[in-house]
Motif scaffolding. Structure first.
Motif, PDB file in Angstrom:
ATOM      1  N   ILE A 177      -8.868   1.039   2.686  1.00 43.47           N
ATOM      2  CA  ILE A 177      -8.048   0.811   1.129  1.00 43.47           C
ATOM      3  C   ILE A 177      -7.999  -0.319   0.525  1.00 43.47           C
ATOM      4  O   ILE A 177      -8.521  -0.676  -0.700  1.00 43.47           O
ATOM      5  N   ASP A 235       1.648   7.626   0.346  1.00 42.39           N
ATOM      6  CA  ASP A 235       0.771   8.619   0.449  1.00 42.39           C
ATOM      7  C   ASP A 235      -0.911   8.618   0.313  1.00 42.39           C
ATOM      8  O   ASP A 235      -1.590   9.335   0.433  1.00 42.39           O
ATOM      9  N   GLN A 236      -1.148   6.883   0.036  1.00 39.76           N
ATOM     10  CA  GLN A 236      -3.015   6.840   0.633  1.00 39.76           C
ATOM     11  C   GLN A 236      -2.793   6.522   1.566  1.00 39.76           C
ATOM     12  O   GLN A 236      -3.974   7.117   2.181  1.00 39.76           O
ATOM     13  N   ILE A 237      -2.281   6.318   2.500  1.00 40.16           N
ATOM     14  CA  ILE A 237      -2.843   6.438   4.202  1.00 40.16           C
ATOM     15  C   ILE A 237      -2.480   7.692   4.158  1.00 40.16           C
ATOM     16  O   ILE A 237      -3.482   7.484   5.642  1.00 40.16           O
ATOM     17  N   LYS A 246      -3.292  10.212   3.078  1.00 46.47           N
ATOM     18  CA  LYS A 246      -4.026  11.039   2.372  1.00 46.47           C
ATOM     19  C   LYS A 246      -5.852  10.497   3.623  1.00 46.47           C
ATOM     20  O   LYS A 246      -6.642  12.122   4.431  1.00 46.47           O
ATOM     21  N   LEU A 247      -5.965   9.951   4.481  1.00 49.67           N
ATOM     22  CA  LEU A 247      -6.677   9.497   4.438  1.00 49.67           C
ATOM     23  C   LEU A 247      -6.493   9.396   6.236  1.00 49.67           C
ATOM     24  O   LEU A 247      -7.351  10.681   7.220  1.00 49.67           O
ATOM     25  N   ILE A 277       0.569  -1.660  -0.234  1.00 48.35           N
ATOM     26  CA  ILE A 277      -0.048   0.482  -0.392  1.00 48.35           C
ATOM     27  C   ILE A 277       0.827   1.064  -0.293  1.00 48.35           C
ATOM     28  O   ILE A 277       1.892   1.617   1.021  1.00 48.35           O
ATOM     29  N   ALA A 278       0.504   2.445  -0.614  1.00 45.03           N
ATOM     30  CA  ALA A 278       1.751   3.124  -1.438  1.00 45.03           C
ATOM     31  C   ALA A 278       1.538   3.829  -0.079  1.00 45.03           C
ATOM     32  O   ALA A 278       0.066   4.497   1.173  1.00 45.03           O
ATOM     33  N   GLU A 326      -6.224   1.615   6.485  1.00 48.15           N
ATOM     34  CA  GLU A 326      -5.526   0.487   5.908  1.00 48.15           C
ATOM     35  C   GLU A 326      -6.543  -0.190   5.307  1.00 48.15           C
ATOM     36  O   GLU A 326      -6.781  -0.684   4.360  1.00 48.15           O
TER      37      GLU A 326
END
Length: 310
Positions: A304, A285-287, A289-290, A282-283, A301
């Motif tokens: 996602i 930046d995705q975590i 952002k949330l 998992i990237a 996590e």
């Protein structure tokens, strides 16, 4: 249906098939290795086999907008269940088959279900096949599921398969084969899987495109957590004018391991085949952002992963 059974069985039925009560139309419920309840409809006939465990499901020509439910539940530790289900789909049909198996093992012995399903899909018919696998229970015995699904498509026939393993299954060996024999036939297969702990999962898929202007789309999405292991081997073979696309995407976490082996074989000059495979974590930046939206890292996590496997 489920109102007649224990809380455990009812909960498993809802998990694997969405059933909270007896469904309208045709259904067959198998519990701990035996046929428990069965009902046919005017257009879908379900009959038990006489030579081996399992049922025959026959769908009349022209049957549309009907469903058949065939869930299986195991609650006894040490039970090994083997079942053969054959589906005979008439011409010009549009039906949905909702299958699935749940194993609730609270003992110390392995519980295993092997389901062998064979579909014969008639001309210009569409079958939507939904299969969910789930394991639960606090026993040390394994929860083992080894499904096999074989599909034969006549001219203009379509099968849409959506299979998922939503948790708790310790070992699975899945084999899926679709033979698009008729011209203009089509297969769309989506497989979703999550493993954790020391679980293992192996999935082999063979798509054979024999007919003229046949199509195949195979999508595999998986998540491997902790020490779990996964192996995917989807194969598309083009023997005529055809189009095939294989896409395998996996998220790896902790000490998980994923091996993806997509294969395409063209035996005709007009066969157009594509395969893609991607494995990664998992990237960050995705975590992040949330997290800026108020989620904890763990909640981010989970969100996602839910979206990835949706």
């Amino acid at each position: 249906m489920s109102e007649h059974y224990s809380e455990t069985v009812s909960a498993m039925l809802e998990k694997i098939s969405g059933l909270k009560s007896t469904p309208d139309g045709a259904y067959n419920f198998r519990l701990d290795g035996k046929g428990e309840e069965r009902k046919s409809s005017d257009h879908i006939k379900i009959t038990p086999k006489t030579d081996k465990p399992g049922i025959d499901i026959r769908v009349a020509d022209g049957t549309v907008n009907e469903k058949a439910f065939i869930p299986v539940v195991l609650t006894k530790s040490g039970l090994e269940d083997l079942v053969y289900n054959d589906f005979f789909i008439g011409e010009n049909c549009d039906v949905t088959i909702i299958a699935g198996c749940g194993i609730h093992n609270c003992g110390c012995e392995d519980s295993k279900h092997n389901g062998i399903h064979t579909f014969y899909v008639g001309k210009s018919s569409k079958v939507s096949y939904v299969e969910v696998h789930y394991g639960a229970g606090d026993g040390t015995g394994g929860r083992i599921l080894n499904p096999q699904t074989i599909v034969y498509l006549q001219e203009g026939a379509t099968v849409v398969m959506d299979t998922s393993q939503i948790g708790g299954v310790d070992s699975t060996k899945r084999y899926t084969k679709v033979v698009a024999e008729g011209d203009h036939s089509e297969v769309m297969l989506t497989e979703k899987l999550m493993t954790h702990g020391d679980q293992t999962a192996n999935s082999d898929v063979d798509i054979i495109l024999n007919g003229h202007d046949t199509k195949a789309r195979v999508i595999s999405r998986s998540v491997a957590k902790e020490n779990s292991r996964q192996v995917f081997h989807p194969n598309v073979e083009g023997n005529n004018l055809c189009f095939g696309h294989v896409q395998c995407d996996s998220i790896i976490m902790d000490n998980g391991r994923v091996q993806s082996i997509p294969a395409i074989t063209a035996n005709h000059v007009d066969a157009s085949l594509i395969h893609e495979a991607a494995i990664g974590k998992i990237a960050g930046d995705q975590i992040l952002k949330l997290e800026t939206l108020g989620f904890t890292a763990e909640e981010a996590e989970e969100r996602i992963l839910q979206g990835f496997l949706k």
